[in-house]
Scaffold this motif. Structure first.
Motif, mmCIF file in Angstrom:
data_model
loop_
_atom_site.group_PDB
_atom_site.id
_atom_site.type_symbol
_atom_site.label_atom_id
_atom_site.label_comp_id
_atom_site.label_asym_id
_atom_site.label_seq_id
_atom_site.Cartn_x
_atom_site.Cartn_y
_atom_site.Cartn_z
ATOM 1 N N ALA A 104 0.832 -1.201 0.000
ATOM 2 C CA ALA A 104 0.000 0.000 0.000
ATOM 3 C C ALA A 104 0.868 1.253 0.000
ATOM 4 C CB ALA A 104 -0.941 -0.018 1.203
ATOM 5 N N CYS A 105 1.980 1.206 0.740
ATOM 6 C CA CYS A 105 2.905 2.346 0.734
ATOM 7 C C CYS A 105 3.479 2.578 -0.652
ATOM 8 C CB CYS A 105 4.036 2.096 1.733
ATOM 9 S SG CYS A 105 3.542 2.195 3.467
ATOM 10 N N VAL A 106 3.881 1.499 -1.306
ATOM 11 C CA VAL A 106 4.439 1.621 -2.655
ATOM 12 C C VAL A 106 3.393 2.191 -3.611
ATOM 13 C CG1 VAL A 106 5.323 0.318 -4.623
ATOM 14 C CG2 VAL A 106 6.105 -0.233 -2.300
ATOM 15 N N ALA A 107 2.158 1.712 -3.495
ATOM 16 C CA ALA A 107 1.090 2.149 -4.406
ATOM 17 C C ALA A 107 0.735 3.609 -4.211
ATOM 18 C CB ALA A 107 -0.143 1.274 -4.217
ATOM 19 N N THR A 108 0.881 4.123 -2.984
ATOM 20 C CA THR A 108 0.481 5.499 -2.690
ATOM 21 C C THR A 108 1.665 6.462 -2.633
ATOM 22 O OG1 THR A 108 0.568 5.034 -0.300
ATOM 23 C CG2 THR A 108 -1.554 4.739 -1.414
ATOM 24 N N GLY A 109 2.874 5.958 -2.876
ATOM 25 C CA GLY A 109 4.049 6.820 -2.846
ATOM 26 C C GLY A 109 4.553 7.136 -1.460
ATOM 27 N N ARG A 110 4.078 6.422 -0.456
ATOM 28 C CA ARG A 110 4.518 6.659 0.922
ATOM 29 C C ARG A 110 5.841 5.934 1.158
ATOM 30 N NH1 ARG A 110 1.574 7.690 5.832
ATOM 31 N NH2 ARG A 110 2.793 7.076 7.646
ATOM 32 N N ALA A 111 6.718 6.532 1.941
ATOM 33 C CA ALA A 111 8.009 5.900 2.247
ATOM 34 C C ALA A 111 7.795 4.647 3.087
ATOM 35 C CB ALA A 111 8.906 6.881 2.999
ATOM 36 N N LEU A 112 8.531 3.607 2.770
ATOM 37 C CA LEU A 112 8.457 2.374 3.550
ATOM 38 C C LEU A 112 9.142 2.564 4.894
ATOM 39 C CD1 LEU A 112 9.321 -0.443 0.970
ATOM 40 C CD2 LEU A 112 7.128 -0.056 2.093
#
Length: 355
Positions: A104-112
């Motif tokens: 979900a982070c990858v899909a929304t551009g959020r840093a892991l």
């Protein structure tokens, strides 16, 4: 010889230890609302894992020693399947939840989160992440101890079958306990580590193996002393208090606290048949759901902070109370709705107990 498979005070103690780990992980978020003295107590919560390891050795000895001693290597597939049925399903579920969050982070551009590294994921799936192969804990951090437990389970049949333990005198068993404590202290000291929680990726496994072995010896002693428990229970209580006093006076936790945990475990086991408040229904239930509490709380806290927390070091106590309530509710749901059913389903399909 038939023994009881559960001593209720030990299950209850496991629940208390699990919550001490929870308090350890949320302590920094309470730094702005709780006195520093309380935060300092919570900061020692990592030591609850050491009690887990000793307790695990005790319980595994009681439940599987006779089976492995009688049937030897024919019983190993059944033993290992039962242990994996106990620890792996919930581990996999929480890990998949973390992977879903990462996607979900990858899909929304959020840093892991920094602990989420894709190249380490196979080791976590195999429960090998804390065998000295990686330099950080990663993904679901509390699962490091479950990885180490797997190592103890693999070595346990060798421990049982290598010696005729019935023929070993009690004094020799006590001496072996002392040698294990000294060995753990010597290992950490040789590597210039002064806390049991130091360098978990590389020292977590030997830490577990030493303490798991201590627990097996405590179980062997309990089996010999349980029919006349008063004297050994009194001695264990006095020795445990002496160990605590030594620790408060500055003795190294590397030696003092395993000594305390061994005596505490023996005391709880020897007093389990009497009027022990640790046998109460509510506290026992918290012990029953404690594996879910332990394994899920860190992931839940990460999600909770994202959803509700603006200042990570100053979370109001009512909000922390809400988190505690969430952990209890989720732990109960996981235990009754997933952990037990998955364990039973797998046990019905695994290698049969040799008869």
């Amino acid at each position: 010889m038939q023994v009881r498979h559960e001593l209720r005070p030990l299950t209850s103690a496991r629940g208390i230890a699990a919550w001490y780990v929870v308090l350890y992980h949320i302590r920094e978020s309470a730094a702005g609302t709780l006195p520093q003295s309380v935060i300092d107590v919570f900061a020692k919560g990592y030591l609850a894992v050491d009690f887990f390891f000793v307790l695990s050795g005790f319980v595994i000895w009681l439940n599987y020693r006779d089976l492995l001693a009688q049937h030897r290597w024919r019983a190993v597939p059944h033993f290992l399947w039962r242990r994996l049925s106990r620890i792996y399903p919930l581990h996999l579920l929480i890990l998949l939840g973390a992977v879903g969050f990462a996607l979900a982070c990858v899909a929304t551009g959020r840093a892991l989160p920094p602990d989420y590294r894709w190249d380490t994921l196979p080791w976590h799936l195999l429960l090998l992440q804390n065998w000295g192969l990686l330099s950080q804990l990663g993904w679901n951090v509390p699962a490091w101890s479950i990885s180490c437990e797997l190592g103890a389970y693999l070595l346990f049949p060798l421990l049982v079958t290598s010696i005729d333990w019935e023929a070993v005198r009690s004094a020799v068993l006590v001496a072996l306990l002392g040698l294990l404590m000294l060995g753990l202290w010597a290992l950490f000291t040789a590597l210039d580590k002064d806390l049991l929680g130091n360098d978990i990726p590389h020292l977590g496994l030997p830490r577990c193996l030493f303490e798991f072995a201590m627990g097996t010896i405590v179980a062997a002693l309990w089996l010999r002393w349980r029919h006349a428990p008063r004297r050994p229970a009194t001695i264990a209580a006095l020795l445990g208090l002496a160990g605590l006093e030594a620790y408060w006076l500055g003795a190294s936790e590397l030696l003092a606290l395993p000594f305390v945990f061994v005596n505490l475990l023996l005391l709880l086991a020897l007093t389990a048949e009497g009027r022990n408040p640790m046998k109460g229904r509510v506290i026992h239930w918290f012990g029953e759901i404690s594996y879910a509490t332990y394994l899920a709380h860190a992931f839940l806290f990460m999600l909770f902070k994202i959803a509700f927390v603006s200042d990570l070091r100053n979370v109001p106590l009512p909000l922390l109370g809400l988190f505690v309530a969430i952990v209890v509710a989720v732990s109960a749901a996981l235990y009754h709705g997933f952990e037990l059913p998955a364990q039973r389903w797998l046990n019905r399909r695994g290698p049969k107990r040799p008869g």
